[in-house]
Scaffold this motif. Structure first.
Motif, mmCIF file in Angstrom:
data_model
loop_
_atom_site.group_PDB
_atom_site.id
_atom_site.type_symbol
_atom_site.label_atom_id
_atom_site.label_comp_id
_atom_site.label_asym_id
_atom_site.label_seq_id
_atom_site.Cartn_x
_atom_site.Cartn_y
_atom_site.Cartn_z
ATOM 1 N N VAL A 172 44.967 38.148 39.969
ATOM 2 C CA VAL A 172 45.705 37.200 39.144
ATOM 3 C C VAL A 172 47.115 37.741 38.966
ATOM 4 O O VAL A 172 47.370 38.924 39.173
ATOM 5 C CB VAL A 172 45.039 36.991 37.761
ATOM 6 C CG1 VAL A 172 43.695 36.303 37.905
ATOM 7 C CG2 VAL A 172 44.880 38.321 37.035
ATOM 8 N N GLN A 175 38.603 26.292 34.736
ATOM 9 C CA GLN A 175 39.751 26.907 34.064
ATOM 10 C C GLN A 175 40.165 26.056 32.866
ATOM 11 O O GLN A 175 39.909 24.855 32.833
ATOM 12 C CB GLN A 175 40.914 27.075 35.054
ATOM 13 C CG GLN A 175 41.711 25.819 35.358
ATOM 14 C CD GLN A 175 41.072 24.898 36.379
ATOM 15 O OE1 GLN A 175 39.964 25.129 36.830
ATOM 16 N NE2 GLN A 175 41.786 23.837 36.749
ATOM 17 N N SER A 193 38.375 29.607 41.103
ATOM 18 C CA SER A 193 37.455 29.860 39.995
ATOM 19 C C SER A 193 36.023 29.505 40.391
ATOM 20 O O SER A 193 35.069 30.240 40.096
ATOM 21 C CB SER A 193 37.876 29.058 38.757
ATOM 22 O OG SER A 193 39.121 29.493 38.264
ATOM 23 N N LYS A 249 44.206 32.746 32.073
ATOM 24 C CA LYS A 249 44.010 33.031 33.496
ATOM 25 C C LYS A 249 42.751 33.864 33.752
ATOM 26 O O LYS A 249 42.238 33.885 34.870
ATOM 27 C CB LYS A 249 45.228 33.781 34.046
ATOM 28 C CG LYS A 249 46.544 33.034 33.923
ATOM 29 C CD LYS A 249 46.568 31.807 34.787
ATOM 30 C CE LYS A 249 47.941 31.132 34.760
ATOM 31 N NZ LYS A 249 47.976 29.893 35.572
ATOM 32 N N THR A 250 42.284 34.570 32.746
ATOM 33 C CA THR A 250 41.198 35.526 32.969
ATOM 34 C C THR A 250 39.934 35.251 32.165
ATOM 35 O O THR A 250 38.839 35.629 32.583
ATOM 36 C CB THR A 250 41.675 36.949 32.638
ATOM 37 O OG1 THR A 250 42.055 37.014 31.253
ATOM 38 C CG2 THR A 250 42.869 37.338 33.498
ATOM 39 N N SER A 293 42.370 32.585 39.357
ATOM 40 C CA SER A 293 42.338 31.719 38.180
ATOM 41 C C SER A 293 42.476 30.243 38.530
ATOM 42 O O SER A 293 42.341 29.379 37.659
ATOM 43 C CB SER A 293 43.447 32.110 37.207
ATOM 44 O OG SER A 293 44.723 31.949 37.811
#
Length: 315
Positions: free
Chosen positions: A32, A194, A15, A40-41, A10
Motif C-alpha cells: 500500500v 474497501q 482487496s 487503506k489497511t 487496498s
C-alpha cells in the motif's frame, strides 16, 4: 504455504484478490502507499486469515526498488496497482508515468527474486479495443490491441496508460526471462470490501440512482470483481496459462441493466426509465469468453452480480 504479493492491495480488485488468496491458504504480502491510513489497511487486516498470513508493506510505484522487500521469498506477484482516473491536468505525471514506469519498477524488483514463478498483471479492456475500428458482429478476443496514438489524439489518457503499461510489461518480461500473464477486465462491478468508493463502483452507483450513463453509447462490458480476482489466482495456479485473458462476463446495454434492477429493486423506480429508453437490447459486437473459461473461470450470472452490487452500494 506459498507466499505471494499483491501490489496496490487496498484497491477494489486487489482487496478481493487478497481475500480469496487468504481463503485458499496463501501467505500474502500486500503493498500500500501508506501504512498509516486505516482506510487503506483496516479492511485488509480484518479479513479471515489476515492475522496469521497477511503482511503489509509500504511501496511507491514511481520509486525504483520500492517493492524489493515485499517481493522477497514470493512465488508470484499480482501487480494490480495503477492509477484510475479519466480527468487529469497532467496525463503523464498523473497517469502514464505511474502506470508505465511503475509497472517497470515492479518488474525490475520481481526479476531479482529467485523464488518467483510468475507475474500476473492487471491490465484492462482499455488496452484491447479502443482507438480501432470494430466491424459489426465482430468477436473481440485476445489478439486485439488498442491504438495508443489514436487514444492520445482523442485525449483518452487512461486508455493510453493501460495500453502502454501492458506493452512495456510484455517487452520487459520477454527481455528478462519473466513469466508474465495479463488479465484484461472490462467494467468491474460487484460488492466492495474497501471503505471508500472506487471509480467504477461510483459510476455504477450514479447510474443506478439517477440513470445517468457511464458510457455515452449505453453499452457496458460488465464483469464481477470476484470473477476478476479468481482469474488472477487461476492465472498463477495453472502452469499452462500464458499471454492475456479478457474478462468480460456480459456485454449489455443499459436498458437490460435497468430491467434487471427494476425486477430486483422496484423501489428504485427504474420501470419508467427503461420503458422510455429508445436503446435496443442488442449489442453491435461481442467479446470472447473462451480463453477465460479455458482457464477455469466460471462467470457469475449477471443478475447475481447486479443484485450484489446494488445491495453493497445502495442499501
Amino acid at each position: 504455504m506459498k507466499v505471494v504479493c499483491v501490489t496496490g492491495a487496498s484497491g477494489f480488485i486487489a482487496s478481493w484478490l487478497v481475500k480469496l488468496l487468504l481463503a485458499r491458504g496463501y501467505t500474502v504480502h500486500a503493498t500500500v502507499r501508506s501504512l498509516d491510513d486505516p482506510k487503506k489497511t483496516g479492511h485488509l487486516q480484518a479479513l479471515d486469515g489476515a492475522k496469521e498470513r497477511l503482511s503489509l508493506f509500504k511501496a511507491d510505484l514511481i520509486e525504483e526498488g520500492s517493492f524489493d522487500c515485499a517481493f522477497n521469498g514470493c512465488v508470484c506477484v499480482f501487480h494490480t496497482a495503477s492509477p484510475v482516473m479519466f480527468t487529469v491536468d497532467d496525463p503523464h505525471a498523473q497517469l502514464i508515468d505511474p502506470a508505465v514506469k511503475g509497472t517497470l519498477n515492479v518488474l525490475k524488483s520481481a526479476a531479482k527474486v529467485p523464488t518467483l514463478k510468475r507475474v500476473v498483471l492487471t491490465s484492462s479492456m482499455s488496452a484491447v479495443m479502443f482507438g480501432v475500428d470494430i466491424p459489426q458482429s465482430s468477436v473481440v478476443d485476445e489478439t486485439w490491441f488498442s491504438n495508443p496514438l489514436v487514444c492520445e489524439q482523442k485525449k483518452m489518457w487512461y486508455f493510453v496508460s493501460k495500453t502502454l503499461a501492458e506493452e512495456a510489461a510484455v517487452k520487459y518480461s520477454k527481455e528478462n526471462g519473466l513469466d508474465l500473464v495479463a488479465i484484461n477486465p472490462g467494467f468491474v462491478i460487484g460488492p466492495i470490501l474497501q471503505p471508500t468508493l472506487n471509480l467504477t463502483s461510483e459510476g455504477f452507483m450514479n447510474f443506478v440512482k439517477t440513470g445517468k450513463e457511464v458510457f455515452r453509447d449505453g453499452i457496458y462490458r460488465l464483469v464481477d470483481v470476484r470473477d476478476v480476482a479468481n482469474a488472477h489466482i487461476l492465472a498463477f495456479e495453472n502452469p499452462e496459462a500464458k499471454g492475456r485473458y479478457l474478462m468480460v462476463g456480459n456485454m449489455v446495454r443499459s436498458s437490460v441493466i435497468m430491467k434487471i434492477i427494476e425486477k430486483l429493486s422496484p423501489s428504485l423506480g427504474f420501470s419508467q426509465k427503461y420503458k422510455e429508453t429508445n436503446c435496443p437490447d442488442s449489442v453491435p459486437f461481442s467479446i470472447s469468453r473462451a480463453r477465460a473459461e479455458s482457464l477455469g473461470v466460471e462467470f457469475t450470472p449477471l443478475e447475481v452480480t447486479i443484485k450484489d452490487t446494488v445491495e453493497s452500494l445502495i442499501y
